[in-house]
Design a protein around this motif. Structure first.
Motif, PDB file in Angstrom:
ATOM      1  N   GLN A   7      -1.639  42.908  16.687  1.00 38.23           N
ATOM      2  CA  GLN A   7      -1.512  41.751  15.803  1.00 38.23           C
ATOM      3  C   GLN A   7      -1.138  42.188  14.380  1.00 38.23           C
ATOM      4  O   GLN A   7      -0.337  41.529  13.708  1.00 38.23           O
ATOM      5  N   PHE A   8      -1.709  43.298  13.949  1.00 39.00           N
ATOM      6  CA  PHE A   8      -1.349  43.858  12.647  1.00 39.00           C
ATOM      7  C   PHE A   8       0.139  44.170  12.582  1.00 39.00           C
ATOM      8  O   PHE A   8       0.831  43.816  11.620  1.00 39.00           O
ATOM      9  N   LEU A   9       0.651  44.824  13.621  1.00 36.53           N
ATOM     10  CA  LEU A   9       2.066  45.193  13.646  1.00 36.53           C
ATOM     11  C   LEU A   9       2.961  43.952  13.654  1.00 36.53           C
ATOM     12  O   LEU A   9       4.008  43.930  12.994  1.00 36.53           O
ATOM     13  N   GLN A  10       2.545  42.921  14.381  1.00 38.36           N
ATOM     14  CA  GLN A  10       3.324  41.685  14.394  1.00 38.36           C
ATOM     15  C   GLN A  10       3.332  41.032  13.020  1.00 38.36           C
ATOM     16  O   GLN A  10       4.366  40.501  12.587  1.00 38.36           O
ATOM     17  N   LEU A  11       2.189  41.067  12.359  1.00 33.12           N
ATOM     18  CA  LEU A  11       2.131  40.460  11.027  1.00 33.12           C
ATOM     19  C   LEU A  11       3.082  41.165  10.065  1.00 33.12           C
ATOM     20  O   LEU A  11       3.804  40.500   9.307  1.00 33.12           O
ATOM     21  N   ILE A  12       3.094  42.491  10.103  1.00 34.44           N
ATOM     22  CA  ILE A  12       3.995  43.228   9.220  1.00 34.44           C
ATOM     23  C   ILE A  12       5.448  42.862   9.531  1.00 34.44           C
ATOM     24  O   ILE A  12       6.255  42.626   8.622  1.00 34.44           O
ATOM     25  N   GLN A  13       5.780  42.812  10.808  1.00 34.04           N
ATOM     26  CA  GLN A  13       7.150  42.480  11.219  1.00 34.04           C
ATOM     27  C   GLN A  13       7.540  41.083  10.757  1.00 34.04           C
ATOM     28  O   GLN A  13       8.671  40.864  10.295  1.00 34.04           O
ATOM     29  N   LYS A  14       6.623  40.126  10.870  1.00 32.96           N
ATOM     30  CA  LYS A  14       6.933  38.744  10.519  1.00 32.96           C
ATOM     31  C   LYS A  14       6.996  38.522   9.005  1.00 32.96           C
ATOM     32  O   LYS A  14       7.777  37.691   8.521  1.00 32.96           O
ATOM     33  N   THR A  15       6.154  39.227   8.250  1.00 30.80           N
ATOM     34  CA  THR A  15       6.086  38.970   6.813  1.00 30.80           C
ATOM     35  C   THR A  15       7.035  39.832   5.986  1.00 30.80           C
ATOM     36  O   THR A  15       7.402  39.464   4.866  1.00 30.80           O
ATOM     37  N   LYS A  16       7.434  40.960   6.515  1.00 27.15           N
ATOM     38  CA  LYS A  16       8.259  41.909   5.754  1.00 27.15           C
ATOM     39  C   LYS A  16       9.546  41.289   5.195  1.00 27.15           C
ATOM     40  O   LYS A  16       9.911  41.549   4.032  1.00 27.15           O
ATOM     41  N   PRO A  17      10.256  40.439   5.946  1.00 29.47           N
ATOM     42  CA  PRO A  17      11.496  39.860   5.398  1.00 29.47           C
ATOM     43  C   PRO A  17      11.287  38.974   4.175  1.00 29.47           C
ATOM     44  O   PRO A  17      12.225  38.757   3.398  1.00 29.47           O
ATOM     45  N   TYR A  18      10.077  38.459   3.984  1.00 28.73           N
ATOM     46  CA  TYR A  18       9.843  37.543   2.872  1.00 28.73           C
ATOM     47  C   TYR A  18       9.887  38.242   1.520  1.00 28.73           C
ATOM     48  O   TYR A  18      10.084  37.584   0.485  1.00 28.73           O
TER      49      TYR A  18
END
Length: 230
Positions: free
Chosen positions: A151-162
């Motif tokens: 879940q941590f890795l998914q969060l980084i992937q999802k938020t990084k483009p912002y």
């Protein structure tokens, strides 16, 4: 009134940013809020059922509540909380952003669990002295479910483009000796953030727990100066 949202990191709790939050709360007409992310703050095993969507939702609710009460909004994020803070700064009417050891890049999770447990005291604090808080973190890392790491890795992937959508004044502070979030993470964020007013400070003696390390007073002073300057 000024509202300031402080966001802690993965497996952590508000203690991670408490020195900064306590210092800012002493200012007149400041409302400082440091929520506990879902699954955090107690036993690390509670992270097993927590999702990154819940972490995102929690900080969205927090900033919306501050927005109702305050005319000026600041966001401070530590480690994983830095990525959540970037997301909030890109999507809400935030006035200033502070990123502390923000985890746009991170130690490989498998290697993290293999190597970090035995040396976590040194990587986080730079000392081998006994400390109940460090013992707590050792226990958390041992107990953290691998599903939560996913879940941590998914969060980084999802938020990084912002980060590339951020156009507000931003202060990035990175511990050069951080054993969990590498220095390249701070440089990446500095490069992609589009704000005309941005600054990167590298703390030469600081490790991951940057708000509790050798240079914590300097970190707090830099944050206060940045947030209180016009």
């Amino acid at each position: 009134m000024i509202g300031c949202l402080c966001i802690h990191g993965f497996t952590g709790d508000p203690w991670e940013v408490q020195p900064v939050a306590d210092s800012l709360a002493k200012q007149d007409d400041w409302l400082v809020y440091t929520p506990v992310l879902p699954g955090h703050g107690k036993s690390a095993t509670e992270l097993k059922s927590a999702t990154y969507e819940e972490w995102v939702y929690a900080v969205e609710v927090a900033i919306e509540e501050l927005e109702k009460r305050c005319s000026t909004l600041y966001v401070i994020g530590f480690s994983m909380g830095g990525m959540l803070a970037s997301y909030i700064a890109a999507r809400y009417p935030v006035n200033k952003l502070v990123l502390l050891n923000a985890a746009a890049h991170y130690v490989n999770p498998k290697q993290f669990f293999k190597d970090m447990i035995g040396t976590i005291r040194f990587h986080i604090t730079g000392t081998q002295e006994e400390d109940q808080l460090i013992e707590l973190y050792e226990q958390k890392f041992r107990e953290t479910p691998f599903a939560a790491v996913g879940q941590f890795l998914q969060l980084i992937q999802k938020t990084k483009p912002y980060a590339s959508r951020i156009k507000i004044p931003t202060l990035i502070i990175q511990g050069e000796l951080d054993g969990l979030v590498p220095l390249k993470s701070a440089y990446h964020l500095y490069d992609v953030i589009e704000s005309e007013e941005k600054e990167l400070l590298v703390m030469k003696q600081s490790r991951h727990m940057i708000c509790h390390g050798f240079e914590s007073d300097k970190v707090i002073n830099e944050i206060q100066t940045f947030l209180t300057s016009s």
